[in-house]
Design a protein around this motif. Structure first.
Motif, PDB file in Angstrom:
ATOM      1  N   ASP A 159       0.829  -1.211   0.000  1.00 14.43           N
ATOM      2  CA  ASP A 159       0.000   0.000   0.000  1.00 14.43           C
ATOM      3  C   ASP A 159       0.865   1.263   0.000  1.00 14.43           C
ATOM      4  OD1 ASP A 159      -2.265  -1.524  -0.035  1.00 14.43           O
ATOM      5  OD2 ASP A 159      -2.703  -1.319   2.103  1.00 14.43           O
ATOM      6  N   GLU A 160       1.943   1.236   0.769  1.00 16.68           N
ATOM      7  CA  GLU A 160       2.850   2.386   0.804  1.00 16.68           C
ATOM      8  C   GLU A 160       3.535   2.587  -0.540  1.00 16.68           C
ATOM      9  OE1 GLU A 160       3.482   4.775   3.127  1.00 16.68           O
ATOM     10  OE2 GLU A 160       1.700   3.916   4.062  1.00 16.68           O
ATOM     11  N   LYS A 204       1.003   4.122  -2.873  1.00 18.22           N
ATOM     12  CA  LYS A 204       0.826   5.536  -2.532  1.00 18.22           C
ATOM     13  C   LYS A 204       1.968   6.381  -3.078  1.00 18.22           C
ATOM     14  CE  LYS A 204      -0.008   8.613   1.412  1.00 18.22           C
ATOM     15  NZ  LYS A 204      -0.162   8.685   2.878  1.00 18.22           N
ATOM     16  N   THR A 205       3.197   5.872  -2.967  1.00 14.31           N
ATOM     17  CA  THR A 205       4.361   6.591  -3.480  1.00 14.31           C
ATOM     18  C   THR A 205       4.268   6.776  -4.991  1.00 14.31           C
ATOM     19  OG1 THR A 205       5.783   5.747  -1.709  1.00 14.31           O
ATOM     20  CG2 THR A 205       6.880   6.550  -3.700  1.00 14.31           C
ATOM     21  N   ARG A 250       1.580   6.766  -6.820  1.00 12.91           N
ATOM     22  CA  ARG A 250       0.459   7.638  -7.163  1.00 12.91           C
ATOM     23  C   ARG A 250       0.758   9.110  -6.870  1.00 12.91           C
ATOM     24  NH1 ARG A 250      -4.816   4.147  -5.005  1.00 12.91           N
ATOM     25  NH2 ARG A 250      -5.137   2.982  -6.961  1.00 12.91           N
ATOM     26  N   GLN A 251       1.736   9.375  -6.034  1.00  9.51           N
ATOM     27  CA  GLN A 251       2.090  10.750  -5.709  1.00  9.51           C
ATOM     28  C   GLN A 251       3.131  11.339  -6.663  1.00  9.51           C
ATOM     29  OE1 GLN A 251       1.120  13.130  -3.027  1.00  9.51           O
ATOM     30  NE2 GLN A 251      -0.618  11.835  -3.526  1.00  9.51           N
ATOM     31  N   LYS A 273      -2.482   4.419 -12.665  1.00  7.07           N
ATOM     32  CA  LYS A 273      -2.474   4.601 -11.210  1.00  7.07           C
ATOM     33  C   LYS A 273      -3.728   3.997 -10.591  1.00  7.07           C
ATOM     34  CE  LYS A 273       0.442   8.733 -10.924  1.00  7.07           C
ATOM     35  NZ  LYS A 273       0.551  10.135 -10.466  1.00  7.07           N
ATOM     36  N   TYR A 309      -9.979   7.711  -4.982  1.00  5.42           N
ATOM     37  CA  TYR A 309      -8.516   7.569  -5.036  1.00  5.42           C
ATOM     38  C   TYR A 309      -7.856   8.795  -4.394  1.00  5.42           C
ATOM     39  CZ  TYR A 309      -9.920   4.234  -8.656  1.00  5.42           C
ATOM     40  OH  TYR A 309     -10.518   3.204  -9.351  1.00  5.42           O
ATOM     41  N   ASP A 323      -5.187   9.303  -2.889  1.00  8.84           N
ATOM     42  CA  ASP A 323      -3.729   9.460  -2.944  1.00  8.84           C
ATOM     43  C   ASP A 323      -3.203   9.703  -4.364  1.00  8.84           C
ATOM     44  OD1 ASP A 323      -4.407   6.957  -3.794  1.00  8.84           O
ATOM     45  OD2 ASP A 323      -3.000   5.863  -2.509  1.00  8.84           O
ATOM     46  N   ILE A 343      -2.247  12.050  -7.082  1.00  8.71           N
ATOM     47  CA  ILE A 343      -1.923  13.475  -7.010  1.00  8.71           C
ATOM     48  C   ILE A 343      -2.652  14.289  -8.070  1.00  8.71           C
ATOM     49  CG2 ILE A 343       0.139  13.330  -8.477  1.00  8.71           C
ATOM     50  CD1 ILE A 343       1.409  15.402  -6.530  1.00  8.71           C
ATOM     51  N   GLN A 375      -5.919  15.320  -6.675  1.00 10.00           N
ATOM     52  CA  GLN A 375      -5.697  16.325  -5.635  1.00 10.00           C
ATOM     53  C   GLN A 375      -5.489  17.702  -6.250  1.00 10.00           C
ATOM     54  OE1 GLN A 375      -2.284  14.822  -3.543  1.00 10.00           O
ATOM     55  NE2 GLN A 375      -3.387  13.130  -2.588  1.00 10.00           N
TER      56      GLN A 375
END
Length: 221
Positions: A42-43, A46-47, A49-50, A148, A193, A195, A197, A200
């Motif tokens: 998961d981490e 997340k990385t 996706r950022q 993503k 979603y 995470d 970016i 966001q």
């Protein structure tokens, strides 16, 4: 003989109990390792996706010093650029555009009827353009966003049947910037979603533009 049988029975019970305890510990350990493995994955997702992927480097200082210098030297009030936020409203088919020009002119075109909303302070306007340019949004790509999404899809997934498609047109000719893209229901995408970016950034820029509209403007009625 009975005593021997009793001893064997007790020993067998002890063996079975020990074996069961070992199985339980092994199962618990395996479960914990699976949880740790999932957390790690998961981490990693997340990385990924950022990260911003693309050939435009305004969001990463020092990669292209020439571009950084052009951005710093540009007089936005004389650049002739603009940022347009375009809505196509679901089943109603109604369309409206909000446009901020680099000279501070902020206007709306609703169903083909243009109207000036306000004129932004030159410093505030230039700061907004720089935030958008350096945000990474210029690298938006439907293909990258879809990849993503595919890394991990939520269950259940939020959906809407009659939302607005939101389009962006970012144009600053003196910086060789011409970017256009659209996305359906960005706030719903962000809920699904949180995470990613790109979602966001899109929601944040949309809110920034809407916040420039005075509270007493007819737009809010």
């Amino acid at each position: 003989m009975k005593r021997v049988a009793s001893i064997v029975f007790v020993a067998l019970l002890g063996f079975v109990a020990g074996w069961m305890c070992a199985c339980i510990r092994l199962q618990r350990s395996f479960g914990e390792s699976q949880v740790i493995s999932q957390v790690g994955r998961d981490e990693e997702i997340k990385t990924l996706r950022q990260r911003i992927y693309g050939s435009n480097h305004y969001h990463q200082k020092w990669i292209s010093p020439e571009s950084d210098e052009r951005l710093e030297r540009l007089d936005f009030s004389q650049s002739g650029g603009s940022i347009t936020l375009a809505y196509a409203n679901g089943l109603s088919g109604r369309k409206s555009n909000l446009q901020i020009r680099c000279d501070g002119t902020f206007s709306i075109n609703k169903d083909g009827v243009p109207r000036l909303i306000t004129t932004l302070d030159s410093t505030r306007c230039a700061d907004f353009f720089k935030r958008v340019i350096t945000s990474g949004l210029l690298n938006y790509s439907d293909d990258v966003v879809e990849m993503k999404r595919d890394l991990k899809r939520p269950n259940p997934i939020s959906d809407v049947s009659d939302a607005s498609s939101v389009g962006f047109v970012i144009s600053v000719p003196k910086l060789d910037i011409e970017k256009e893209f659209s996305i359906y229901a960005p706030e719903v995408e962000l809920r699904n979603y949180p995470d990613i970016i790109e979602f966001q950034l899109i929601v944040a820029v949309e809110k920034d533009i809407l916040n420039f509209i005075p509270k007493n403007d007819p737009y809010w009625k």
